[in-house]
Design a protein around this motif. Structure first.
Motif, mmCIF file in Angstrom:
data_model
loop_
_atom_site.group_PDB
_atom_site.id
_atom_site.type_symbol
_atom_site.label_atom_id
_atom_site.label_comp_id
_atom_site.label_asym_id
_atom_site.label_seq_id
_atom_site.Cartn_x
_atom_site.Cartn_y
_atom_site.Cartn_z
ATOM 1 N N ASP A 79 -12.354 1.826 -3.040
ATOM 2 C CA ASP A 79 -12.079 1.531 -1.611
ATOM 3 C C ASP A 79 -12.502 2.847 -0.714
ATOM 4 N N ALA A 110 -9.629 0.586 8.103
ATOM 5 C CA ALA A 110 -8.615 -0.014 7.353
ATOM 6 C C ALA A 110 -8.991 0.221 5.755
ATOM 7 N N LEU A 111 -10.131 -0.136 5.378
ATOM 8 C CA LEU A 111 -10.244 0.300 3.956
ATOM 9 C C LEU A 111 -9.670 1.656 3.432
ATOM 10 N N GLU A 113 -7.124 3.361 4.795
ATOM 11 C CA GLU A 113 -5.751 3.224 4.550
ATOM 12 C C GLU A 113 -5.172 2.430 3.536
ATOM 13 N N ARG A 114 -6.107 1.409 3.081
ATOM 14 C CA ARG A 114 -5.846 0.705 1.844
ATOM 15 C C ARG A 114 -5.935 1.528 0.650
ATOM 16 N N SER A 117 -3.190 3.694 0.242
ATOM 17 C CA SER A 117 -1.743 3.158 -0.104
ATOM 18 C C SER A 117 -2.042 2.886 -1.506
ATOM 19 N N LYS A 118 -3.167 2.555 -2.350
ATOM 20 C CA LYS A 118 -3.205 2.326 -3.563
ATOM 21 C C LYS A 118 -3.259 3.726 -4.111
#
Length: 142
Positions: A79, A110-111, A113-114, A117-118
């Protein structure tokens, strides 16, 4: 003889008035272009500021992933790599198409931040298991 002087004066006044009208017409014709240039300049400034913000955030996320690489699975890495690729695309089109650059920056952000999170989930899982060898961290119980 006096009449000739007045005619020349009238001719000058007429020419001056024509020149003033032409100048006014030229200004009126150029006004939309000047406004469009100003709009493009503002968009370029906005994209430039946004690129700095997004780049800084993505670099921070990439740093977190790099520092914790033993705990983080491939999804988060994929990501952040894709987010950085989108950022690079935004940088390429920013000068010609600021609207497209904004879209790409939004996707990259957005990617990123994803990915974070992961990565955080992976770190939490890793530390909850006691690290790479399944031991409970110091101060914990078995």
């Amino acid at each position: 003889m006096m009449k000739v002087g007045l005619d020349r004066g009238d001719l000058r006044a007429t020419r001056l008035a024509q020149l003033e009208r032409a100048e006014h017409d030229l200004d009126a014709a150029l006004a939309p272009h000047r406004e469009a240039d100003e709009t493009r300049r503002r968009a370029a400034d906005r994209v430039g500021r946004r690129m700095t913000t997004v780049r800084t955030r993505l670099e921070s996320i990439q740093g977190t992933i790099s520092r914790n690489r033993g705990a983080i699975a491939g999804e988060a890495r994929a990501d952040i790599d894709q987010a950085l690729a989108l950022y690079a695309q935004a940088a390429q089109v920013a000068g010609n198409d600021p609207d497209r650059a904004e879209q790409l920056l939004t996707e990259a952000e957005a990617l990123g931040e994803r990915a974070l999170s992961k990565a955080q989930r992976d770190i939490d899982d890793w530390t909850g298991r006691g690290g790479p060898y399944g031991r409970t961290p110091r101060g914990g119980s078995n």
